[in-house]
Write a protein that holds these residues in place. Structure first.
Motif, PDB file in Angstrom:
ATOM      1  N   PHE A  41      40.182 -15.601   2.488  1.00  0.00           N
ATOM      2  CA  PHE A  41      38.783 -16.262   2.338  1.00  0.00           C
ATOM      3  C   PHE A  41      38.715 -16.743   2.012  1.00  0.00           C
ATOM      4  CE2 PHE A  41      41.816 -16.834   6.635  1.00  0.00           C
ATOM      5  CZ  PHE A  41      41.727 -18.289   6.759  1.00  0.00           C
ATOM      6  N   TYR A  42      37.635 -15.348   1.661  1.00  0.00           N
ATOM      7  CA  TYR A  42      35.899 -15.133   1.106  1.00  0.00           C
ATOM      8  C   TYR A  42      36.538 -14.920  -1.417  1.00  0.00           C
ATOM      9  CZ  TYR A  42      34.766 -16.011   5.444  1.00  0.00           C
ATOM     10  OH  TYR A  42      34.997 -16.862   6.668  1.00  0.00           O
ATOM     11  N   GLY A  43      37.268 -14.194  -1.307  1.00  0.00           N
ATOM     12  CA  GLY A  43      37.324 -13.485  -2.054  1.00  0.00           C
ATOM     13  C   GLY A  43      37.653 -14.636  -3.287  1.00  0.00           C
ATOM     14  N   GLU A  44      37.331 -15.819  -2.877  1.00  0.00           N
ATOM     15  CA  GLU A  44      37.247 -17.019  -4.048  1.00  0.00           C
ATOM     16  C   GLU A  44      35.598 -16.838  -4.879  1.00  0.00           C
ATOM     17  OE1 GLU A  44      39.088 -17.810  -6.969  1.00  0.00           O
ATOM     18  OE2 GLU A  44      40.831 -16.182  -5.830  1.00  0.00           O
ATOM     19  N   LEU A  45      34.679 -15.967  -3.690  1.00  0.00           N
ATOM     20  CA  LEU A  45      33.632 -16.542  -4.481  1.00  0.00           C
ATOM     21  C   LEU A  45      33.241 -14.567  -4.645  1.00  0.00           C
ATOM     22  CD1 LEU A  45      32.340 -18.405  -0.618  1.00  0.00           C
ATOM     23  CD2 LEU A  45      33.132 -18.819  -2.723  1.00  0.00           C
ATOM     24  N   LEU A  46      33.465 -13.813  -5.165  1.00  0.00           N
ATOM     25  CA  LEU A  46      33.162 -12.118  -5.308  1.00  0.00           C
ATOM     26  C   LEU A  46      33.177 -13.426  -6.882  1.00  0.00           C
ATOM     27  CD1 LEU A  46      35.466  -9.632  -3.915  1.00  0.00           C
ATOM     28  CD2 LEU A  46      32.830 -10.404  -3.261  1.00  0.00           C
ATOM     29  N   THR A  47      32.888 -12.118  -7.691  1.00  0.00           N
ATOM     30  CA  THR A  47      32.802 -11.982  -9.300  1.00  0.00           C
ATOM     31  C   THR A  47      34.661 -11.212  -9.784  1.00  0.00           C
ATOM     32  OG1 THR A  47      32.253  -9.737 -10.448  1.00  0.00           O
ATOM     33  CG2 THR A  47      30.095 -11.921  -9.525  1.00  0.00           C
ATOM     34  N   GLU A  48      34.699 -12.230 -11.122  1.00  0.00           N
ATOM     35  CA  GLU A  48      35.723 -11.360 -11.108  1.00  0.00           C
ATOM     36  C   GLU A  48      36.104 -10.211 -11.286  1.00  0.00           C
ATOM     37  OE1 GLU A  48      39.120 -11.520 -12.124  1.00  0.00           O
ATOM     38  OE2 GLU A  48      38.769 -12.876 -12.225  1.00  0.00           O
ATOM     39  N   HIS A  49      35.182  -9.124 -11.827  1.00  0.00           N
ATOM     40  CA  HIS A  49      34.731  -7.991 -11.932  1.00  0.00           C
ATOM     41  C   HIS A  49      35.208  -7.521 -10.697  1.00  0.00           C
ATOM     42  CE1 HIS A  49      33.851  -3.819 -13.198  1.00  0.00           C
ATOM     43  NE2 HIS A  49      32.706  -3.904 -12.391  1.00  0.00           N
ATOM     44  N   GLN A  50      34.645  -8.097  -9.670  1.00  0.00           N
ATOM     45  CA  GLN A  50      34.381  -7.126  -7.692  1.00  0.00           C
ATOM     46  C   GLN A  50      36.011  -7.787  -7.496  1.00  0.00           C
ATOM     47  OE1 GLN A  50      31.285  -9.585  -6.299  1.00  0.00           O
ATOM     48  NE2 GLN A  50      30.365  -8.686  -5.935  1.00  0.00           N
ATOM     49  N   ARG A  51      36.293  -8.788  -8.397  1.00  0.00           N
ATOM     50  CA  ARG A  51      38.011  -8.979  -7.253  1.00  0.00           C
ATOM     51  C   ARG A  51      39.276  -8.645  -7.724  1.00  0.00           C
ATOM     52  NH1 ARG A  51      36.098 -15.090  -8.394  1.00  0.00           N
ATOM     53  NH2 ARG A  51      37.813 -14.633 -10.901  1.00  0.00           N
ATOM     54  N   ARG A  52      38.718  -7.811  -9.580  1.00  0.00           N
ATOM     55  CA  ARG A  52      39.436  -7.036  -9.680  1.00  0.00           C
ATOM     56  C   ARG A  52      39.590  -5.327  -9.222  1.00  0.00           C
ATOM     57  NH1 ARG A  52      38.312  -7.848 -14.760  1.00  0.00           N
ATOM     58  NH2 ARG A  52      37.043  -6.626 -15.120  1.00  0.00           N
ATOM     59  N   ILE A  53      38.658  -5.237  -9.127  1.00  0.00           N
ATOM     60  CA  ILE A  53      38.381  -3.833  -8.349  1.00  0.00           C
ATOM     61  C   ILE A  53      38.805  -3.981  -7.093  1.00  0.00           C
ATOM     62  CG2 ILE A  53      36.978  -1.327  -7.735  1.00  0.00           C
ATOM     63  CD1 ILE A  53      35.461  -2.252  -9.963  1.00  0.00           C
ATOM     64  N   TYR A  54      38.157  -4.804  -5.761  1.00  0.00           N
ATOM     65  CA  TYR A  54      38.337  -4.938  -5.184  1.00  0.00           C
ATOM     66  C   TYR A  54      39.934  -4.914  -4.880  1.00  0.00           C
ATOM     67  CZ  TYR A  54      37.433  -5.507   0.169  1.00  0.00           C
ATOM     68  OH  TYR A  54      37.368  -5.619   1.531  1.00  0.00           O
ATOM     69  N   GLU A  55      40.802  -5.666  -5.226  1.00  0.00           N
ATOM     70  CA  GLU A  55      41.779  -5.775  -5.025  1.00  0.00           C
ATOM     71  C   GLU A  55      43.087  -4.939  -5.224  1.00  0.00           C
ATOM     72  OE1 GLU A  55      43.916  -8.838  -7.804  1.00  0.00           O
ATOM     73  OE2 GLU A  55      42.662 -10.797  -6.199  1.00  0.00           O
ATOM     74  N   ASP A  56      42.741  -3.718  -6.259  1.00  0.00           N
ATOM     75  CA  ASP A  56      43.140  -2.910  -7.236  1.00  0.00           C
ATOM     76  C   ASP A  56      43.057  -1.558  -5.225  1.00  0.00           C
ATOM     77  OD1 ASP A  56      43.553  -3.246  -9.330  1.00  0.00           O
ATOM     78  OD2 ASP A  56      42.230  -2.373 -10.167  1.00  0.00           O
ATOM     79  N   VAL A  57      41.739  -1.622  -5.220  1.00  0.00           N
ATOM     80  CA  VAL A  57      41.697  -0.464  -3.855  1.00  0.00           C
ATOM     81  C   VAL A  57      42.430  -1.022  -2.335  1.00  0.00           C
ATOM     82  CG1 VAL A  57      40.110   0.556  -2.155  1.00  0.00           C
ATOM     83  CG2 VAL A  57      39.704   0.405  -4.991  1.00  0.00           C
ATOM     84  N   VAL A  58      42.064  -1.864  -2.134  1.00  0.00           N
ATOM     85  CA  VAL A  58      42.780  -2.688  -0.921  1.00  0.00           C
ATOM     86  C   VAL A  58      43.912  -2.928  -1.531  1.00  0.00           C
ATOM     87  CG1 VAL A  58      42.751  -4.773   0.871  1.00  0.00           C
ATOM     88  CG2 VAL A  58      40.274  -3.379   0.141  1.00  0.00           C
ATOM     89  N   PHE A  59      44.549  -3.589  -2.364  1.00  0.00           N
ATOM     90  CA  PHE A  59      45.852  -3.959  -1.986  1.00  0.00           C
ATOM     91  C   PHE A  59      46.497  -2.810  -2.956  1.00  0.00           C
ATOM     92  CE2 PHE A  59      43.912  -8.536  -1.378  1.00  0.00           C
ATOM     93  CZ  PHE A  59      43.700  -8.183  -0.451  1.00  0.00           C
ATOM     94  N   GLY A  60      45.931  -2.956  -3.889  1.00  0.00           N
ATOM     95  CA  GLY A  60      47.396  -1.719  -4.957  1.00  0.00           C
ATOM     96  C   GLY A  60      47.007  -0.175  -4.366  1.00  0.00           C
ATOM     97  N   ASP A  61      46.247  -0.277  -3.731  1.00  0.00           N
ATOM     98  CA  ASP A  61      46.421   1.230  -2.999  1.00  0.00           C
ATOM     99  C   ASP A  61      45.368   2.593  -4.165  1.00  0.00           C
ATOM    100  OD1 ASP A  61      46.514   2.651  -0.844  1.00  0.00           O
ATOM    101  OD2 ASP A  61      48.211   3.375  -1.111  1.00  0.00           O
TER     102      ASP A  61
END
Length: 142
Positions: A41-61
């Motif tokens: 719902f709100y991921g697009e409101l994060l910066t590109e850098h935040q999104r990339r790292i957050y995705e790696d941790v949460v979704f990329g494990d």
């Protein structure tokens, strides 16, 4: 006749440690689901850098160490960024309630579907009133 006690036989029970480990796994799964919903719902409101790292941790494990190596930042920096992102996403939800509204509407839509199936199966037209009420609630929630 006396019954001998088998002192050498171990009974298999869930020990407190095993039970608490199972609870910890369930809690961790719930956290991952929550993080995923908030990010959807709100991921697009994060910066590109935040999104990339957050995705790696949460979704990329990936571990913070792996990400730190890839991104050229410290492991602590990754950890801090994830905590900050979690807080940002939760703050958006606290203000906008989009995830809560989505889940409420989803549950009501499932109930409408169930009632419609029941009406079709039984021919009970009295269920139409309940379907209309739920439909109104859904519209009101939007």
């Amino acid at each position: 006749e006396k019954i001998k006690k088998n002192k050498g036989v171990k009974k298999k029970y869930l020990t407190p440690c095993v039970f608490s480990c199972m609870i910890a796994q369930v809690v961790e799964m719930e956290k991952i689901v929550e993080q995923g919903l908030l990010y959807d719902f709100y991921g697009e409101l994060l910066t590109e850098h935040q999104r990339r790292i957050y995705e790696d941790v949460v979704f990329g494990d990936l571990s913070p160490s792996e990400i730190a190596g890839e991104q050229g930042i410290s492991r602590q920096g990754v950890h801090d960024l994830i905590k900050r992102c979690d807080k940002i996403l939760k703050d958006y939800e606290a203000k906008l309630h989009l995830v809560a509204k989505f889940m409420k509407i989803r549950d009501m839509a499932r109930e409408v579907e169930h009632l419609a199936d029941e009406c079709a199966r039984t021919g009970d037209m009295a269920l139409i009133g309940r379907i209309r009420r739920l439909s109104g609630e859904i519209t009101g929630t939007l």
